[in-house]
Motif scaffolding. Structure first.
Motif, short mmCIF file in Angstrom:
data_model
loop_
_atom_site.label_atom_id
_atom_site.label_comp_id
_atom_site.label_asym_id
_atom_site.label_seq_id
_atom_site.Cartn_x
_atom_site.Cartn_y
_atom_site.Cartn_z
N ALA A 1 0.80 -1.06 0.10
CA ALA A 1 -0.24 -0.12 0.08
C ALA A 1 0.88 1.25 -0.01
CB ALA A 1 -0.95 -0.10 1.03
N THR A 2 1.94 1.07 0.75
CA THR A 2 2.93 2.23 0.61
C THR A 2 3.50 2.81 -0.68
OG1 THR A 2 3.71 1.87 2.88
CG2 THR A 2 5.20 3.21 1.54
N MET A 3 3.78 1.75 -1.59
CA MET A 3 4.01 1.79 -2.97
C MET A 3 3.01 2.04 -3.93
SD MET A 3 7.49 2.45 -3.10
CE MET A 3 8.32 1.75 -4.80
N ALA A 4 1.66 1.65 -3.66
CA ALA A 4 0.92 1.38 -4.66
C ALA A 4 0.66 2.64 -5.61
CB ALA A 4 -0.47 1.19 -4.05
N PRO A 5 0.45 4.12 -5.15
CA PRO A 5 0.34 5.11 -6.22
C PRO A 5 1.86 5.17 -7.13
CG PRO A 5 -0.10 5.82 -3.89
CD PRO A 5 0.57 4.23 -3.64
N GLN A 6 2.92 5.00 -6.70
CA GLN A 6 4.12 5.17 -7.34
C GLN A 6 4.17 3.88 -8.57
OE1 GLN A 6 4.06 5.40 -4.19
NE2 GLN A 6 5.76 6.78 -3.39
N LEU A 7 3.57 2.84 -8.14
CA LEU A 7 3.66 1.56 -8.88
C LEU A 7 2.48 1.84 -9.96
CD1 LEU A 7 3.40 -1.44 -6.43
CD2 LEU A 7 5.55 -0.43 -7.43
N ALA A 8 1.37 2.28 -9.91
CA ALA A 8 0.49 2.93 -10.68
C ALA A 8 0.99 3.76 -11.78
CB ALA A 8 -0.84 3.12 -10.22
N ALA A 9 1.62 4.72 -11.07
CA ALA A 9 2.09 5.82 -12.04
C ALA A 9 3.19 5.49 -12.88
CB ALA A 9 2.80 7.19 -11.21
#
Length: 240
Positions: free
Chosen positions: A187-195
């Motif tokens: 969850a910590t990295m999810a926004p960066q992964l999606a981007a």
């Protein structure tokens, strides 16, 4: 502003800031400028060490947040290549998470040299996006997606050149430190992964189906406690 807050409050961020203060090596009462100060987390900690802190950022909202966080410090809206500071007026200079945003880092480094007193200390650094590690069952696809992440920055691998830039500018005795953030919470990295995945699609490096499948795998790894990312940050300290 929420993004800036999350970066400074994630696991490992406080330790990274502390390492930058060690490299600065400033004594109580010394003056220090934090360039790209963001919401003022480092400025707050430096002020608590009884240093005379000046924070600079080109974002007025960031500067306003920093002023609220550290009312006793001085803050300015300013660019890193045009500092509102007198020649040889600072004992310390700190700039992290800045150089991947710059087309040309040389004017910023020269400004740092200008405002530091002889014997003053500089610490610069940030993430080198070419060194990011994310575990996956398809590492080739992961590497391509990380190229998509790099495409979102002006100079994603700039920090690996900072030692050379400091030496070229006349700084002495450079010390390089690598700080690794190990992230096992998806969850910590999810926004960066999606981007990153979206950027890879936009650059026509992969298809949307590739991206969706990879994101689903990373999400599944998170549910099974199998997610792993390693985020190296390079710090370079030197003396004027």
């Amino acid at each position: 502003m929420g993004f800036l807050e999350r970066i400074e409050e994630r696991p490992g961020a406080a330790e990274l800031r502390a390492e930058s203060y060690r490299l600065l090596g400033l004594k109580r009462g010394a003056s220090v400028v934090d360039v790209g100060c963001g919401a003022g987390h480092a400025a707050e900690e430096l002020a608590a060490k009884r240093l005379k802190v000046t924070g600079l950022d080109p974002d007025p909202d960031a500067v306003e947040a920093a002023r609220t966080r550290v009312p006793g410090a001085m803050f300015h809206v300013a660019r890193s290549d045009d500092l509102p500071l007198a020649d040889e007026s600072m004992d310390g200079y700190r700039a992290l998470r800045l150089f991947h945003l710059l087309d040309d880092p040389v004017p910023t480094i020269l400004e740092a040299y200008r405002v530091l007193r002889p014997g003053g200390r500089i610490v610069v650094g940030g993430q080198d996006y070419g060194f990011l590690l994310i575990d996956s069952s398809d590492q080739d696809l992961t590497d391509v997606i990380l190229l998509g992440l790099e495409s979102r920055s002006v100079a994603p691998r700039a920090v690996r050149n900072l030692r050379d830039l400091l030496l070229d500018a006349g700084f002495q005795d450079p010390e390089v430190v690598v700080h690794n953030d190990v992230v096992t919470d998806h969850a910590t990295m999810a926004p960066q992964l999606a981007a990153a995945a979206t950027a890879a699609v936009d650059k026509a490096l992969i298809t949307r189906d590739d991206a969706d499948g990879w994101l689903a795998e990373q999400q599944a790894r998170g549910r099974k406690n199998r997610f792993l990312a390693v985020l190296p940050t390079l710090l370079v300290g030197a003396r004027r």
